[in-house]
Design a protein around this motif. Structure first.
Motif, PDB file in Angstrom:
ATOM      1  N   GLY A   1       0.818  -1.217   0.000  1.00  0.00           N
ATOM      2  CA  GLY A   1       0.000   0.000   0.000  1.00  0.00           C
ATOM      3  C   GLY A   1       0.847   1.259   0.000  1.00  0.00           C
ATOM      4  N   PRO A   2       0.201   2.413   0.197  1.00  0.00           N
ATOM      5  CA  PRO A   2       0.910   3.692   0.107  1.00  0.00           C
ATOM      6  C   PRO A   2       2.003   3.818   1.169  1.00  0.00           C
ATOM      7  CG  PRO A   2      -1.480   4.021   0.343  1.00  0.00           C
ATOM      8  CD  PRO A   2      -1.217   2.564   0.509  1.00  0.00           C
ATOM      9  N   SER A   3       3.123   4.463   0.805  1.00  0.00           N
ATOM     10  CA  SER A   3       4.208   4.696   1.768  1.00  0.00           C
ATOM     11  C   SER A   3       3.698   5.625   2.870  1.00  0.00           C
ATOM     12  CB  SER A   3       5.396   5.364   1.074  1.00  0.00           C
ATOM     13  OG  SER A   3       5.764   4.642  -0.068  1.00  0.00           O
ATOM     14  N   PRO A   4       3.909   5.261   4.143  1.00  0.00           N
ATOM     15  CA  PRO A   4       3.351   6.074   5.230  1.00  0.00           C
ATOM     16  C   PRO A   4       3.837   7.530   5.231  1.00  0.00           C
ATOM     17  CG  PRO A   4       4.161   3.974   6.085  1.00  0.00           C
ATOM     18  CD  PRO A   4       4.530   4.015   4.632  1.00  0.00           C
ATOM     19  N   ILE A   5       5.109   7.777   4.915  1.00  0.00           N
ATOM     20  CA  ILE A   5       5.604   9.166   4.957  1.00  0.00           C
ATOM     21  C   ILE A   5       5.567   9.803   3.569  1.00  0.00           C
ATOM     22  CG2 ILE A   5       7.555  10.677   5.496  1.00  0.00           C
ATOM     23  CD1 ILE A   5       8.383   8.665   7.661  1.00  0.00           C
ATOM     24  N   GLY A   6       6.058   9.113   2.564  1.00  0.00           N
ATOM     25  CA  GLY A   6       5.920   9.608   1.200  1.00  0.00           C
ATOM     26  C   GLY A   6       7.038  10.495   0.699  1.00  0.00           C
ATOM     27  N   LEU A   7       8.044  10.756   1.527  1.00  0.00           N
ATOM     28  CA  LEU A   7       9.172  11.613   1.175  1.00  0.00           C
ATOM     29  C   LEU A   7      10.440  10.884   1.609  1.00  0.00           C
ATOM     30  CD1 LEU A   7       9.108  14.546   0.071  1.00  0.00           C
ATOM     31  CD2 LEU A   7       9.270  15.307   2.429  1.00  0.00           C
TER      32      LEU A   7
END
Ligand code: TXA
Ligand code: MG
Length: 307
Positions: free
Chosen positions: A165-171
């Motif tokens: 699923g989506p990366s928790p932090i995203g950066l």
């Protein structure tokens, strides 16, 4: 969901010199056995990355890191405070390190990070050796924060994608170099705020040598559309990436309530989505520069740089 069988399969592929995409708390990584120069060469080729751009070696903890780098007490304090988590440390490489020289691009230093994502930790423990991993994007494009982002041209070159699923932090992680005198320099602003690092190191020196973190090349993280920053409103031919206000028709918002953590998590996915509309240009709202805003503005400036 990733289960035990997926982790075992991934570890077996890594042992055989394979390439595995795995989740971390920052962005997805494209991993290989850091000690296997053939696997590292294959990874560089898949990514289309110039060989002079070194890779981060992912380790489970600071004890593993100490086998590969000489950590100054300041560096050790940083690992105690922030590992596992979104901090990458650059330190002097040990002569006895088993990590392939190619992974460090022949530098005397090495970049190490202990990710906190449970699947990354499980994979590191199952594999039992460092995993060299850049972000799982083709060189020069924005990082993947969802498995669906793994580019069509990269997928066939990868042996397995662990989708969580989506990366928790995203950066991406914050990169700090600590030299043998304990001087700390910020090589890349990232998911761990400058304020948090400086609470331990004191004021960070800024790097003035772009070769030192070659991935910091100005046009890195670029979408295809042109970017116009600090835009209060879109012009007629632009789509708008808002912050602190709802999305406009045809546009998106990084965070309607002006939350920097939410904005970081949305940044790459939204840039991709607006790019995919085929728009000529993306106008981006002003983003505050404190906390996570420093890294968000850094990535936006790179994405906007002429190329
Ligand atoms: O959050 C992250 O850091 C992600 C996840 C997958 O861990 N990884 C990541 O890797 O962003 P990559 O390869 O896209 O960026 C790593 C940066 C590059 O800019 C590279 O030049 C720099 O780290 N780097 C690696 N080794 C270095 C070294 N010895 N000295 C200075 N910079 C180094
Ligand atoms: Mg990258």
């Amino acid at each position: 969901m990733i289960d035990r069988g997926d982790i075992e399969r991934a570890a077996t592929l890594l042992r055989a010199g394979g390439l595995v995409v795995f989740p971390t708390e920052t962005v997805y990584g494209l991993g290989c056995d850091a000690a296997n120069p053939q696997a590292v060469a294959r990874l560089y080729a898949a990514k289309g990355r110039p060989n002079f751009n070194p890779l981060i070696a992912h380790v489970p903890d600071s004890a593993a890191a100490e086998q590969h780098a000489e950590l100054h007490p300041i560096a050790r304090e940083l690992t105690e405070a922030f590992w596992p988590g979104p901090l990458t440390l650059v330190a002097k490489r040990r002569a006895s390190s088993t990590i392939a020289e190619l992974a460090c691009a022949g530098l005397a230093t090495i970049a190490l990070r202990a990710p906190s994502h449970p699947a990354a930790q499980a994979l590191l423990n199952a594999f039992g050796r460092p995993i060299a991993a850049p972000s799982a994007n083709v060189s020069g494009r924005v990082s993947a924060t969802k498995a669906e982002h793994i580019a069509a041209d990269l997928r066939p070159l990868v042996d397995l994608v662990l989708d969580d699923g989506p990366s928790p932090i995203g950066l991406e992680s914050t990169i700090v170099a600590v030299d043998s005198e304990g001087r700390a320099r910020l090589l890349r602003p990232g998911a761990l705020t400058r304020e948090s690092v400086e609470a331990i190191t004191g004021p960070l020196l800024m790097t003035n040598d772009s070769i030192e973190a070659p991935g910091m090349m100005a046009s890195h993280y670029a979408p295809k559309a042109r970017l116009r920053l600090d835009a209060d409103a879109p012009r007629t031919d632009e789509v708008y990436l808002a912050f602190g206000s709802p999305a406009r028709p045809g546009g998106l918002t990084l965070s309607a309530r002006g939350d920097l953590t939410e904005a970081a998590a949305n940044l790459y996915a939204h840039l991709r989505a607006l790019d995919a509309t085929g728009a000529h240009a993306i106008a981006v709202a002003p983003i505050p520069r404190q906390g996570l805003g420093e890294a968000i503005n850094d990535r936006l400036q790179r994405a906007a740089a002429p190329r």
